[in-house]
Design a protein around this motif. Structure first.
Motif, PDB file in Angstrom:
ATOM      1  N   UNK A   1      -5.122  16.788  -7.279  1.00 21.10           N
ATOM      2  CA  UNK A   1      -3.792  16.716  -7.865  1.00 21.10           C
ATOM      3  C   UNK A   1      -2.668  16.635  -6.864  1.00 21.10           C
ATOM      4  N   UNK A   2      -2.996  16.276  -5.619  1.00 23.08           N
ATOM      5  CA  UNK A   2      -1.977  16.212  -4.567  1.00 23.08           C
ATOM      6  C   UNK A   2      -1.428  14.803  -4.356  1.00 23.08           C
ATOM      7  N   UNK A   3      -2.024  13.818  -4.997  1.00 22.01           N
ATOM      8  CA  UNK A   3      -1.575  12.438  -4.835  1.00 22.01           C
ATOM      9  C   UNK A   3      -1.932  11.649  -6.081  1.00 22.01           C
ATOM     10  N   UNK A   4      -1.260  10.557  -6.258  1.00 22.65           N
ATOM     11  CA  UNK A   4      -1.535   9.681  -7.395  1.00 22.65           C
ATOM     12  C   UNK A   4      -2.260   8.430  -6.904  1.00 22.65           C
ATOM     13  N   UNK A   5      -3.349   8.094  -7.580  1.00 24.42           N
ATOM     14  CA  UNK A   5      -4.095   6.889  -7.225  1.00 24.42           C
ATOM     15  C   UNK A   5      -3.410   5.676  -7.841  1.00 24.42           C
ATOM     16  N   UNK A   6      -3.127   4.674  -7.046  1.00 22.44           N
ATOM     17  CA  UNK A   6      -2.559   3.443  -7.568  1.00 22.44           C
ATOM     18  C   UNK A   6      -3.698   2.491  -7.943  1.00 22.44           C
ATOM     19  N   UNK A   7      -3.546   1.809  -9.071  1.00 22.13           N
ATOM     20  CA  UNK A   7      -4.626   0.946  -9.569  1.00 22.13           C
ATOM     21  C   UNK A   7      -4.941  -0.200  -8.615  1.00 22.13           C
ATOM     22  N   UNK A   8      -3.986  -0.575  -7.794  1.00 22.42           N
ATOM     23  CA  UNK A   8      -4.227  -1.677  -6.865  1.00 22.42           C
ATOM     24  C   UNK A   8      -5.019  -1.245  -5.627  1.00 22.42           C
ATOM     25  N   UNK A   9      -5.336   0.053  -5.525  1.00 21.82           N
ATOM     26  CA  UNK A   9      -6.137   0.534  -4.394  1.00 21.82           C
ATOM     27  C   UNK A   9      -7.449  -0.221  -4.291  1.00 21.82           C
TER      28      UNK A   9
ATOM     29  N   UNK B   1      -9.571   9.612   1.590  1.00 23.09           N
ATOM     30  CA  UNK B   1      -8.748  10.826   1.592  1.00 23.09           C
ATOM     31  C   UNK B   1      -7.776  10.818   0.422  1.00 23.09           C
ATOM     32  N   UNK B   2      -7.279   9.643   0.067  1.00 24.89           N
ATOM     33  CA  UNK B   2      -6.355   9.542  -1.060  1.00 24.89           C
ATOM     34  C   UNK B   2      -7.073   9.878  -2.365  1.00 24.89           C
ATOM     35  N   UNK B   3      -8.319   9.411  -2.506  1.00 25.35           N
ATOM     36  CA  UNK B   3      -9.097   9.709  -3.711  1.00 25.35           C
ATOM     37  C   UNK B   3      -9.345  11.214  -3.807  1.00 25.35           C
ATOM     38  N   UNK B   4      -9.689  11.836  -2.685  1.00 24.34           N
ATOM     39  CA  UNK B   4      -9.907  13.289  -2.670  1.00 24.34           C
ATOM     40  C   UNK B   4      -8.625  14.025  -3.052  1.00 24.34           C
ATOM     41  N   UNK B   5      -7.494  13.598  -2.493  1.00 31.93           N
ATOM     42  CA  UNK B   5      -6.215  14.224  -2.835  1.00 31.93           C
ATOM     43  C   UNK B   5      -5.881  14.016  -4.311  1.00 31.93           C
ATOM     44  N   UNK B   6      -6.308  12.867  -4.856  1.00 31.73           N
ATOM     45  CA  UNK B   6      -6.100  12.614  -6.280  1.00 31.73           C
ATOM     46  C   UNK B   6      -6.873  13.597  -7.139  1.00 31.73           C
TER      47      UNK B   6
ATOM     48  N   UNK C   1       0.773  -1.231   0.000  1.00 30.30           N
ATOM     49  CA  UNK C   1       0.000   0.000   0.000  1.00 30.30           C
ATOM     50  C   UNK C   1       0.801   1.276   0.000  1.00 30.30           C
ATOM     51  N   UNK C   2       2.114   1.192  -0.175  1.00 25.48           N
ATOM     52  CA  UNK C   2       2.941   2.393  -0.204  1.00 25.48           C
ATOM     53  C   UNK C   2       3.848   2.350  -1.422  1.00 25.48           C
ATOM     54  N   UNK C   3       3.817   3.441  -2.199  1.00 27.35           N
ATOM     55  CA  UNK C   3       4.652   3.508  -3.402  1.00 27.35           C
ATOM     56  C   UNK C   3       4.853   4.957  -3.801  1.00 27.35           C
ATOM     57  N   UNK C   4       6.101   5.371  -3.910  1.00 29.42           N
ATOM     58  CA  UNK C   4       6.443   6.731  -4.353  1.00 29.42           C
ATOM     59  C   UNK C   4       5.680   7.802  -3.593  1.00 29.42           C
ATOM     60  N   UNK C   5       5.594   7.628  -2.279  1.00 27.69           N
ATOM     61  CA  UNK C   5       4.929   8.627  -1.449  1.00 27.69           C
ATOM     62  C   UNK C   5       3.425   8.472  -1.351  1.00 27.69           C
ATOM     63  N   UNK C   6       2.838   7.535  -2.097  1.00 27.45           N
ATOM     64  CA  UNK C   6       1.392   7.294  -2.053  1.00 27.45           C
ATOM     65  C   UNK C   6       1.086   6.256  -0.981  1.00 27.45           C
ATOM     66  N   UNK C   7       0.173   6.587  -0.078  1.00 27.85           N
ATOM     67  CA  UNK C   7      -0.181   5.684   1.015  1.00 27.85           C
ATOM     68  C   UNK C   7      -1.639   5.274   0.861  1.00 27.85           C
ATOM     69  N   UNK C   8      -1.865   4.027   0.458  1.00 29.37           N
ATOM     70  CA  UNK C   8      -3.218   3.575   0.141  1.00 29.37           C
ATOM     71  C   UNK C   8      -4.120   3.508   1.370  1.00 29.37           C
ATOM     72  N   UNK C   9      -3.526   3.389   2.556  1.00 27.75           N
ATOM     73  CA  UNK C   9      -4.358   3.268   3.745  1.00 27.75           C
ATOM     74  C   UNK C   9      -5.147   4.549   4.023  1.00 27.75           C
TER      75      UNK C   9
END
Length: 425
Positions: free
Chosen positions: A86-94, A78-83, A66-74
């Protein structure tokens, strides 16, 4: 001009249909699987004993995948909102990871809901579409919003609400109307894919009687909405507090966090002596519209959910908020001269609205869920709860484009997290 308009319109409809169909199908799988796992847990109450071990496994998965290049899937929603911002990248494995985590949480008795997994899968699928079609940055944000819409619309069988929720969820005080076409298309396609193609059935909540329109009735609804809004703040603050403390003392070891959280839920379950607050608790939620439920059921569910999600388990928070609001309304029914089902319904919608900070979507949710009954009351209740919940909520990454009132001296462009931490700029 018209050629560009038609090309753009076709593009958004194409993407909306694609995302809606995929999310409608995956959300149907989510709901059917959750129903099966929920029934399995109810028939085998001993499964609660394995919740700490499930937390250990889930935390290990998030720490290693769940962690890659500064992206924290947990971070979840909040990660989707940041995506979107434009503040975060969504990983497809989320999406696949949150589905697995939700299944584990439901099966072993953590208190959670469904829309979180559906929204995050929506973000995951939208990101896959973005990558495959090499969509530009601005359009990427719009497609992420359409993924949110598809997930919410399919999860609750409310396509109009889903369309607006995707645009309203990411920020307070602003909606990106240029996203209306893909959000609307994806939400409707997602809903009908889940319901008509895959046979997904949604819970029904019936208001038996609606009070007559009067100044006294509106005054009572406003008072109730204030209470429900404050309860949503209590839940959000407790959940964020547990999250912060558990990360601090485990040094962000998510496996240890979830293991301890699972142990706490097991102990609480044995202390209370019932499994009513484990899993989604849909039975008592439906009962709150027609019969008395335990007077402190709302508080028990609030604590169970805050501990579950605050220590690293995953899922959604809409269903728990529905439960908290409806059962609190069931308790307050004895003190207010309103029909039980009506107070439960107001509690369900207003508590969700206060936590999600989405007054328009919450109002439309009431209209769709209750066939337009008492819409005048729900309109007032939603905006009252929204105002009195202040700048708090389920998702700290929500951007505040404009404060809810001039009384709140908050600079535009900050987030709920910034406000809660009282940062000085």
């Amino acid at each position: 001009m018209y050629k560009n308009l038609l090309v753009t319109l076709f593009k958004w409809i194409f993407f909306g249909v694609m995302i809606g169909f995929i999310i409608g199908s995956t959300t149907s799988f989510l709901l059917h699987t959750n129903d099966f796992l929920g029934e399995t847990r109810k028939d085998n109450s001993w499964l609660i004993l394995f919740l700490p071990l499930a937390g250990l496994v889930l935390g290990y998965i998030y720490m290693n995948l769940g962690t890659s290049a500064g992206t924290e899937l947990y971070k979840g929603n909040n990660l989707v909102i940041e995506g979107v911002h434009g503040k975060a990248k969504i990983l497809r494995r989320l999406g696949p990871i949150v589905y697995l985590g939700t299944f584990m949480t439901v099966l072993f008795g953590g208190s959670t809901g469904r829309e979180g997994a559906a929204i995050q899968m929506g973000g995951s699928v939208a990101e896959a579409v973005n990558t495959f079609f090499k969509v530009n940055v601005i359009d990427t944000k719009i497609l992420l919003m359409s993924g949110i819409s598809a997930g919410f619309g399919a999860a609750f069988g409310t396509p109009i609400t889903g369309a607006i929720f995707g645009m309203e969820m990411v920020a307070l005080g602003k909606m990106k109307y240029e996203a209306i076409v893909p959000c609307l298309v994806s939400s409707f396609v997602g809903h009908y894919t889940a319901e008509k193609i895959w046979g997904t059935e949604h819970e029904t909540f019936i208001i038996q009687t609606v009070p007559e329109l009067s100044l006294l009735s509106f005054a009572k609804v406003i008072l109730l909405a204030i209470l429900f809004g404050l309860v949503s703040v209590l839940y959000s603050q407790l959940r964020h507090g547990i999250h912060k403390v558990s990360e601090k003392y485990t040094k962000k070891n998510h496996a240890v966090r979830a293991f301890i959280g699972g142990m706490i839920i097991v102990v609480l379950t044995f202390i209370i002596g019932t499994n009513d607050y484990n899993g989604r608790s849909l039975d008592m939620l439906e009962e709150s519209f027609s019969q008395d439920v335990p007077p402190f059921a709302f508080l028990a569910k609030l604590v169970f959910t805050a501990v579950t999600l605050g220590t690293g388990f995953v899922g959604g928070e809409a269903i728990p908020l529905f439960f908290i609001g409806a059962t609190l309304g069931n308790t307050l029914y004895h003190f207010i001269d309103f029909p039980m089902s009506f107070v439960a319904a107001v509690g369900m919608i207003a508590t969700f609205c206060g936590g999600a900070n989405t007054p328009i979507a919450a109002f439309l949710l009431a209209v769709e869920m209750f066939d337009g009954q008492g819409m005048e009351f729900f309109f007032v209740a939603c905006f009252t709860s929204y105002l009195f919940s202040g700048h708090h909520g389920l998702w700290p990454s929500q951007m505040i484009y404009e404060p809810k009132s001039r009384l709140f001296k908050i600079a535009n462009g900050k987030t709920i997290k910034d406000v809660e931490q009282k940062k000085k700029y």
